[in-house]
Write a protein that holds these residues in place. Structure first.
Motif, mmCIF file in Angstrom:
data_model
loop_
_atom_site.group_PDB
_atom_site.id
_atom_site.type_symbol
_atom_site.label_atom_id
_atom_site.label_comp_id
_atom_site.label_asym_id
_atom_site.label_seq_id
_atom_site.Cartn_x
_atom_site.Cartn_y
_atom_site.Cartn_z
ATOM 1 N N VAL A 26 0.850 -1.192 0.000
ATOM 2 C CA VAL A 26 0.000 0.000 0.000
ATOM 3 C C VAL A 26 0.884 1.240 0.000
ATOM 4 O O VAL A 26 1.706 1.439 0.902
ATOM 5 N N VAL A 27 0.713 2.078 -1.020
ATOM 6 C CA VAL A 27 1.485 3.312 -1.162
ATOM 7 C C VAL A 27 0.524 4.491 -1.038
ATOM 8 O O VAL A 27 -0.414 4.617 -1.825
ATOM 9 N N GLU A 28 0.761 5.343 -0.051
ATOM 10 C CA GLU A 28 -0.049 6.542 0.143
ATOM 11 C C GLU A 28 0.731 7.744 -0.392
ATOM 12 O O GLU A 28 1.829 8.038 0.081
ATOM 13 N N PHE A 29 0.139 8.417 -1.358
ATOM 14 C CA PHE A 29 0.770 9.565 -2.005
ATOM 15 C C PHE A 29 0.106 10.838 -1.480
ATOM 16 O O PHE A 29 -1.072 11.088 -1.733
ATOM 17 N N TYR A 30 0.866 11.637 -0.717
ATOM 18 C CA TYR A 30 0.350 12.887 -0.181
ATOM 19 C C TYR A 30 0.804 14.021 -1.094
ATOM 20 O O TYR A 30 2.007 14.249 -1.279
#
Length: 237
Positions: A26-30
């Motif tokens: 899971v990659v969270e891009f802010y």
């Protein structure tokens, strides 16, 4: 001859089953539409969104709105989620464009080589994870397994799997058309998981065509222990 052929087919089938059971990274891009460096990072994250074994989520934050452009996808709870990672990841303040990987690793989204190394590290890390099963449209079950002290949190994330184009008319990216992938539209904390089989009520989708991801995560910005995507579904009354 037939026995040998059957044995070889069985051996070939084993890796396939193991691969299917492998949880996604899971990659969270802010990011923010008004952040100049984020425009370049969007392209990299858009490529990640197509990568097998990876779920890349775009979380739009609002703290750069004062630069002249109000992000069209930002919600205050997204910036709050990003801030929850500050202490666990030993950061002084939130920034964009940031990638948080499995809730445990982070890097700037413009440092492609570093990100690739962290993705490899995350893919090789195996934690005992509970089974997750969606039961109809309004319930999800999380099975048994080792839980952190005090329990873990169960989160529902809904995002748009279709590319979204935004024409930025003010600020640092004025005149640019940004294409964003897997834009998060809704997050909800469903409850606490303490290592025992537990059922959770699923809130109705607020928009049509959103994809759903369930996360079991250590509290206060901790590691993601389990992740399970669900197919796109329609909004419900």
């Amino acid at each position: 001859m037939i026995r040998a052929l059957l044995a070889s087919l069985c051996l070939l089938a084993v890796p396939t089953v193991a691969a299917a059971a492998k949880p996604p990274v899971v990659v969270e891009f802010y990011t923010a539409q008004g952040c100049a460096a984020c425009a370049e990072a969007n392209t990299f994250v858009n490529d990640l969104a197509d990568r097998p074994g990876v779920v890349a989520l775009t979380f739009a934050v609002d703290y750069w709105d004062y630069l002249g452009w109000e992000d069209t996808f930002a919600l205050p709870e997204f910036a709050e989620r990003q801030r929850s990672y500050l202490t666990p990841l030993s950061l002084r303040e939130p920034y964009t464009p940031q990638l948080v990987i499995n809730g445990a690793l982070e890097a700037s989204a413009v440092e492609a080589d570093k990100v690739e190394a962290l993705l490899d590290q995350a893919a090789e890390t195996r934690l005992p994870a509970p089974d997750i099963q969606f039961i109809g449209p309004r319930r999800v079950d999380v099975g048994s397994g080792p839980a952190p002290r005090g329990g873990a949190e169960v989160w529902l994330v809904r995002y748009d799997p279709k590319p979204r184009e935004v024409v930025v008319r003010k600020g640092e990216n004025r005149g640019q058309t940004l294409t964003q992938r897997n834009v998060v539209r809704q997050i909800a904390r469903l409850g606490v998981w303490r290592g025992r089989p537990t059922a959770y009520a699923v809130p109705a989708a607020e928009e049509e065509g959103l994809a759903t991801l369930l996360l079991v995560q250590a509290p206060k910005g901790g590691k993601i222990l389990a992740a399970m995507p669900r197919q796109t579904q329609l909004a419900q009354p």
